[in-house]
Design a protein around this motif. Structure first.
Motif, PDB file in Angstrom:
ATOM      1  N   SER A 156       0.803  -1.202  -0.029  1.00 49.70           N
ATOM      2  CA  SER A 156      -0.100  -0.045  -0.024  1.00 49.70           C
ATOM      3  C   SER A 156       0.758   1.263   0.024  1.00 49.70           C
ATOM      4  N   ARG A 157       2.042   1.365  -0.450  1.00 50.77           N
ATOM      5  CA  ARG A 157       2.989   2.206  -0.499  1.00 50.77           C
ATOM      6  C   ARG A 157       3.379   3.021   0.685  1.00 50.77           C
ATOM      7  N   SER A 158       2.862   2.617   1.699  1.00 48.18           N
ATOM      8  CA  SER A 158       2.976   3.322   3.091  1.00 48.18           C
ATOM      9  C   SER A 158       3.721   2.746   4.271  1.00 48.18           C
ATOM     10  N   ILE A 159       3.920   3.606   5.277  1.00 48.39           N
ATOM     11  CA  ILE A 159       4.372   2.767   6.352  1.00 48.39           C
ATOM     12  C   ILE A 159       3.502   3.575   7.680  1.00 48.39           C
ATOM     13  N   LEU A 160       2.791   2.853   8.479  1.00 51.63           N
ATOM     14  CA  LEU A 160       1.810   3.403   9.362  1.00 51.63           C
ATOM     15  C   LEU A 160       0.840   4.324   8.841  1.00 51.63           C
ATOM     16  N   ASN A 161       0.454   3.948   7.716  1.00 49.72           N
ATOM     17  CA  ASN A 161      -0.486   4.741   6.872  1.00 49.72           C
ATOM     18  C   ASN A 161      -0.001   6.171   6.597  1.00 49.72           C
ATOM     19  N   TYR A 162       1.415   6.311   6.599  1.00 50.82           N
ATOM     20  CA  TYR A 162       2.079   7.389   6.085  1.00 50.82           C
ATOM     21  C   TYR A 162       2.525   6.961   4.746  1.00 50.82           C
ATOM     22  N   GLN A 163       2.033   7.897   3.589  1.00 49.86           N
ATOM     23  CA  GLN A 163       2.388   7.531   2.384  1.00 49.86           C
ATOM     24  C   GLN A 163       4.112   7.635   2.183  1.00 49.86           C
ATOM     25  N   ILE A 164       4.742   6.510   1.740  1.00 47.31           N
ATOM     26  CA  ILE A 164       6.355   6.765   1.545  1.00 47.31           C
ATOM     27  C   ILE A 164       6.439   6.658   0.039  1.00 47.31           C
ATOM     28  N   LEU A 165       6.161   5.898  -0.750  1.00 47.16           N
ATOM     29  CA  LEU A 165       6.336   5.523  -1.982  1.00 47.16           C
ATOM     30  C   LEU A 165       5.294   6.509  -2.789  1.00 47.16           C
ATOM     31  N   PRO A 166       5.923   7.088  -4.077  1.00 49.89           N
ATOM     32  CA  PRO A 166       5.048   8.146  -4.674  1.00 49.89           C
ATOM     33  C   PRO A 166       3.769   7.378  -5.446  1.00 49.89           C
ATOM     34  N   ASP A 167       3.159   8.392  -5.809  1.00 55.80           N
ATOM     35  CA  ASP A 167       1.764   7.804  -6.319  1.00 55.80           C
ATOM     36  C   ASP A 167       1.972   7.109  -7.736  1.00 55.80           C
TER      37      ASP A 167
END
Lengths: 203, 304, 201, 367
Positions: A156-167
């Motif tokens: 889901s591109r995120s860690i702890l619901n914080y988006q890390i990877l770009p869209d």
């Protein structure tokens, strides 16, 4: 019990006898709820709470244990603490307890806890058992979180619901599916085995 | 769940919860106690004690399926108290105490290999393209000249669970500090080169050859093979030469020094010494002791 | 017997202590757990009827509505009357909880207009569908399709809808889409029947 | 062999007898060294046959050339883009793995090339580059190298790669485009520059079969045979694939057992369904021509590593693939079942081999 023994009892659960990466026990939560870091962390913490408490209580009453009644006593103790943990989650971390679903009550039958009760708590003193529970619990939390980080990052591109990877990064759906859990776990265990074997050669 | 039941019973949760749990506990505990009395299988309590004393590695070195099976066998008298090789002497003593038997100090047996030819000393080696295992290479003719000696693919190393073996220039090297005398390497060698011998001394003398061919053939295939000349046997009755191969009778084996003259007669270099950790060619051992004794002789001329 | 009692005293004492501990935990968290659930339903009900939910910086929802549980003759149906905050003023609508099975248990909350003629919103209360496939029923686009007249039962189609009562299924998630549509149809049908019969009485 | 060393040793000998023995041996050694040709020792059976892994793989590559040509004709630049990307990333992954594991390079056996081509041929033509690379890495790394390389893998690597993509990017993997229309597009920049912007999405023949499909204009059999339909890169043209298959059969790279089992059982299964309910099910010949049935039967299921060893076993394996494919196509949610059926039967292949292996002459007859 000397200080160095306590330290080794603690680190033992973290690495040498890490429940999910080395001993391969407690696989149900390891595979089922590591699809996000938050889930993995909560699950690990809940398990650690139960593990520490049950280890401590079992160790305190170990001299009074009857061989044929000990599993009954373990279950009683473990089930109590799990229920307490479950209620606490429902009361204070409601959304989290909803996303964990039935896996919190299922800690009762998590073999990590029964294994530590038999291996450590029923044989050793309360301080050692407490430290052991802490070490194994932390090791379990660590391995769950590690899987959670990998799966959430790619799934889901995120860690702890914080988006890390770009869209522009297309999430790999497979990572949040059960098959992704097996893949990730296999690769991580492979890595751990590699590190362990290298350490052995050096030693 | 608990609370639902107490609701049905019309009790408040604070009273109902404990009551139900105590009721359940009573029921289950009594049930289990009855089951234990009625279904009890009489078992020698010593089995449990022995099992507790064992290391619990379940290595199988004793020849039983695991520590529990070994404990049972010991109590039933089928296995010796010293059977657990992985645990060392201490465990043997502990088990003997449980069993009420006097513990006799037993000489540790350790594996040695009856081949002393390093890779460069073997003749007639051919490029081998098959599976890189001794067991496979042994099935094919012509991998190397000597049909008795070590093939050097390390099946024994792979068989060792304790990391006590490694390959050195084509020969397995034993690390006795890690060895538990489980005998896995003895079984692994397809040519039967590895033998367990009693280590009555720190360092033991071993015939590093298994070739029973006549000297002519041995020379053809190996630089260090035993020629079966019998030079050693003439000097000491510890040695025995049969079918072109020397062997050592370890019942008569005393000290290395006592065999010195016999060893010096050996033209082949097939005799090697297995020490605590390392294999040493017999010549080096005596060369060293010789210089030592020379040094001693110089300092204490009276004794010479 | 005395011997046996000696053996099991520990079990009994532990049972007593832990029973008490559990009862105490239950007692002290019961209200909070119920509040949590109610809060969740209320949040979703506002989303489904008013259509928006503002949160303050602490993440607390700013409510514009209140829920009043409907006493219906059909005990299997959970439905609420949605009233403006303070309970004064005209009814905002109804909120109904639909239950069904997709790949696993599914709970949805359906918002209905005050006269029960329109579906004003659909929220997913509980779902454990496959992520990336069935879990896409949580997506806004899919749920927005259900905001339409409730006069006729909805129909699930796999291509672009041609009629108003049609809903387009998610590709690769037919079973989940079917489950949601069926749940909406049953729940809406049931609640309409129940409220009408309530009103008659 | 160093004869100097033994010569020096000889000086030390005092015993006359051993001296003589030694001299004897020295002579013999010299004779042996002079007459020693460069032998290589290998365990039996020593069959003299020119077939090597490399030759088999090159045969498969040659057989896939017509399908490649059709793919370029039907899907334009995308065909070249997918195949090229798969080739580069598969070979790179294999090279890297060998490097990490300190093993000799295995690129020369061309098995990675075959995996790459088969994987590329089983992907939808508009799949974005990153997914293609990821699928190739998964195919070689997870499908093959992790098991220990060629010959050790349980599953067909290309299908593992495709299955990974299928679960990772379900939407991308089920987006299909219509064939490039060369008459119109010959001047349009889209086809030349390889931009996908202008690609027209169109359901595959099999997707059209699923209930509720928007455009149920089933192609006629002639279209399926030539292959100007939507679908995965290399699966569309029956005639090109059969051409290659004839070559493979003639070269004995594959035997007829698996394809016959798979196609035969599929036709029979579809035929029974068609006769039972002609309105609901479609003509069995359609199933044969549509989707990856032919491609799977001749090129994927016949993978020597992941299929059973015995002839009888291969027949059983083929029948299993065919039946499972039809079950998935007609009753499952996926329109196409070839990949999953082959993967499932891969898992069963060792068991099938075990129970159908031929007994040695005079050996024990064992159930």
């Amino acid at each position: 019990m000397s200080k160095s023994n306590l330290v080794s009892q603690f680190t033992n659960g973290l690495w040498a006898e890490n429940p999910s990466l080395v001993m391969l026990i407690g696989m149900c939560p390891t595979l089922a709820i590591t699809n996000s870091v938050a889930n993995a962390l909560t699950m690990g913490m809940a398990t650690m709470f139960v593990l520490v408490c049950s280890n401590l209580v079992i160790s305190l009453i170990r001299s009074q244990l009857q061989a044929h009644l000990r599993i009954l006593v373990y279950m009683l103790i473990v089930a109590t603490f799990v229920t307490v943990a479950d209620y606490m989650l429902q009361a204070y971390l409601f959304t989290m307890s909803q996303s964990l679903g039935p896996y919190v009550p299922l800690i009762i039958v998590n073999c990590v806890i029964l294994a530590r009760a038999e291996i450590c708590a029923a044989k050793k003193g309360p301080v050692t058992s407490f430290v052991d529970g802490l070490g194994v619990g932390l090791g379990f939390t660590f391995s769950l979180t590690l899987l959670g980080v990998i799966r959430e990052l790619f799934g889901s591109r995120s860690i702890l619901n914080y988006q890390i990877l770009p869209d522009s990064f297309e999430p790999w759906v497979v990572m949040v599916l059960p098959s992704g859990a097996f893949l990730t776990l296999g690769l991580v265990i492979g890595l751990v085995n590699y590190l362990r074997s290298r350490k052995r050669v050096e030693a | 769940m608990l609370m639902n039941v107490s609701n049905i019973l019309g009790l408040s949760v604070l009273v109902g919860g404990p009551v139900i749990l105590v009721g359940l506990g009573l029921l289950l505990a009594v049930g289990l106690s009855i089951a234990m009395i009625k279904l009890r299988v009489e078992q020698d309590p010593r089995i449990e004690q022995v099992e507790a004393a064992l290391p619990g590695a379940n290595c199988g070195g004793c020849g039983y399926a695991g520590c529990a099976a070994f404990a049972k066998a010991v109590v039933e008298g089928k296995a010796p108290v010293t059977g657990c090789t992985a645990g060392g002497e201490g465990i043997g003593q502990a088990i003997a105490k449980i069993m009420g038997i006097k513990f006799e100090v037993q000489v540790k047996t350790r594996p040695v290999i009856h081949c002393a030819a390093f890779e460069h000393q073997r003749k007639g080696k051919k490029p081998y393209h098959g599976v890189q295992q001794c067991s496979e290479a042994n099935l094919v003719a012509g991998v190397q000249g000597c049909t008795y000696g070590c093939l050097g693919f390390g099946d024994c190393v792979a068989s060792c669970k304790f990391g006590a073996l490694h390959m050195d220039r084509g020969l397995p090297e034993f690390d006795y500090s890690k060895c538990t005398s489980c005998g896995a390497c003895v079984k692994a060698c397809p040519r039967g080169l590895i033998e367990m011998i009693p280590f009555t001394q720190e360092a033991m003398l071993v015939v590093g050859c298994s070739n029973r061919d006549p000297a002519r053939v041995v020379r053809e295939v190996c630089e260090v093979g035993c020629l079966g000349c019998g030079a050693c046997a003439k000097k000491s009755d510890v040695f025995n030469v049969d079918q072109n191969l020397a062997s050592i009778d370890y019942n008569k084996f005393d000290t290395l020094e006592s065999l010195r003259s016999a060893c010096e007669k050996c033209p082949a270099g097939a005799l090697v010494v297995f020490g605590r950790e390392k294999r040493i060619p017999v010549k080096d051992v005596y060369a060293k002791t010789q210089s030592d004794t020379q040094a001693e002789a110089q300092s204490e001329p009276v004794n010479s | 017997m005395l011997n046996m009692l000696k053996q099991i005293w520990l079990v009994l004492v532990l049972s007593l202590i832990f029973g008490a501990a559990l009862a105490y935990t239950d007692q002290s968290t019961k209200q909070r757990i119920a509040e949590n659930r109610q809060q969740q339903i209320r949040e979703l009900a506002q989303m489904a009827t008013v259509g928006e939910l503002v949160r303050d910086e602490k993440g607390q929802a700013q409510f514009k509505i209140e829920l009043k549980k409907l006493e219906l003759s059909d005990k299997t149906l959970v439905a609420y009357e949605v009233l403006p905050i303070g309970g004064k003023g005209p009814r905002v609508g109804y909120a109904v909880i639909g239950e069904g099975i997709g790949w696993d248990r599914l709970l949805v909350l359906i918002g209905l207009s005050p006269d029960l003629s329109k579906i004003t919103g659909l929220e997913i209360l509980e779902s454990r569908e496959t992520p990336g496939l069935g879990e896409r029923i949580k997506g806004d686009e899919f749920r927005a399709q259900y905001r339409k007249s409730a006069q006729k039962p909805l129909e699930l189609v796999k291509s672009t809808p041609t009629e108003d009562h049609q809903v387009m299924a998610l590709t690769g998630a037919t079973i989940s889409s079917e489950a949601v549509t069926a749940m909406v149809n049953t729940a809406v049908g049931k609640v309409r029947k129940a409220i009408q019969s309530n009103n008659k009485n | 062999m160093n004869s100097n060393v033994s010569h020096d040793k000889g000086q030390e000998f005092s015993d006359a007898r051993t001296q003589k023995i030694h001299e004897n041996a020295k002579v013999l050694e010299k004779i042996a060294e002079a007459s020693q040709p460069e032998w290589i020792v290998e365990p039996g059976p020593h069959l003299s046959d020119k077939s090597t892994t490399r030759r088999l793989m090159i045969d498969v590559i040659v057989a896939l050339i017509p399908a490649m040509a059709v793919a370029v004709w039907v899907f334009g630049f995308n065909a070249i883009r997918l195949t090229g990307l798969c080739l580069v990333s598969c070979l790179a992954t294999e090279y890297l793995f060998n490097l990490i594991r300190k093993r000799p390079g295995t690129l020369g056996d061309f098995s990675a090339v075959v995996t790459a081509i088969i994987l590329a041929f089983s992907l939808p033509p508009t799949l974005p580059n990153f997914a293609v690379i990821l699928g190739s890495v998964a195919a070689i790394a997870i499908g093959k190298m992790i098991f220990g390389g060629l010959g050790q893998n349980i599953f067909n690597p290309a299908m593992v790669g495709r299955a990974f993509l299928m679960t990772a990017f379900p939407v991308l993997m089920t987006t299909w485009v219509a064939p490039v229309d060369w008459k119109v597009d010959s001047s349009a920049p889209a086809a030349v520059a390889g931009e996908n912007v202008d690609a027209v999405s169109q359901a595959t023949p099999l997707t059209m079969l699923k209930p509720g499909s928007a455009d149920r204009k089933l192609p006629v059999l002639r279209e399926l045979i030539i292959g100007r339909t939507s679908g995965s890169l290399g699966e569309t043209s029956v005639v090109a694939l059969l051409l290659g298959a004839v070559y493979l059969l003639a070269r004995r790279t594959i035997t007829w057992h698996i394809p016959l089992g798979m196609l035969g059982s599929a036709v029979i299964f579809a035929g029974i369904a068609y006769m039972a309910a002609p309105g609901k099910f479609v003509n069995p010949m359609f199933h044969l021509g549509a989707g990856a049935m032919i491609f799977g039967a001749f090129y994927i299921a016949t993978d020597l590593v992941s299929s059973p060893l015995s002839r009888k076993g291969q027949l059983i394996y083929g029948v299993g693939c065919g039946v499972l494919t039809m079950v998935i196509r007609q009753f499952g949610t996926y329109p196409e079942g070839v990949m999953f059926s082959i993967l499932m039967m891969n898992g069963l292949a060792p068991l099938i081999t075990r129970y159908t292996i031929s007994k040695p002459l005079g050996g024990n007859v064992r159930a």
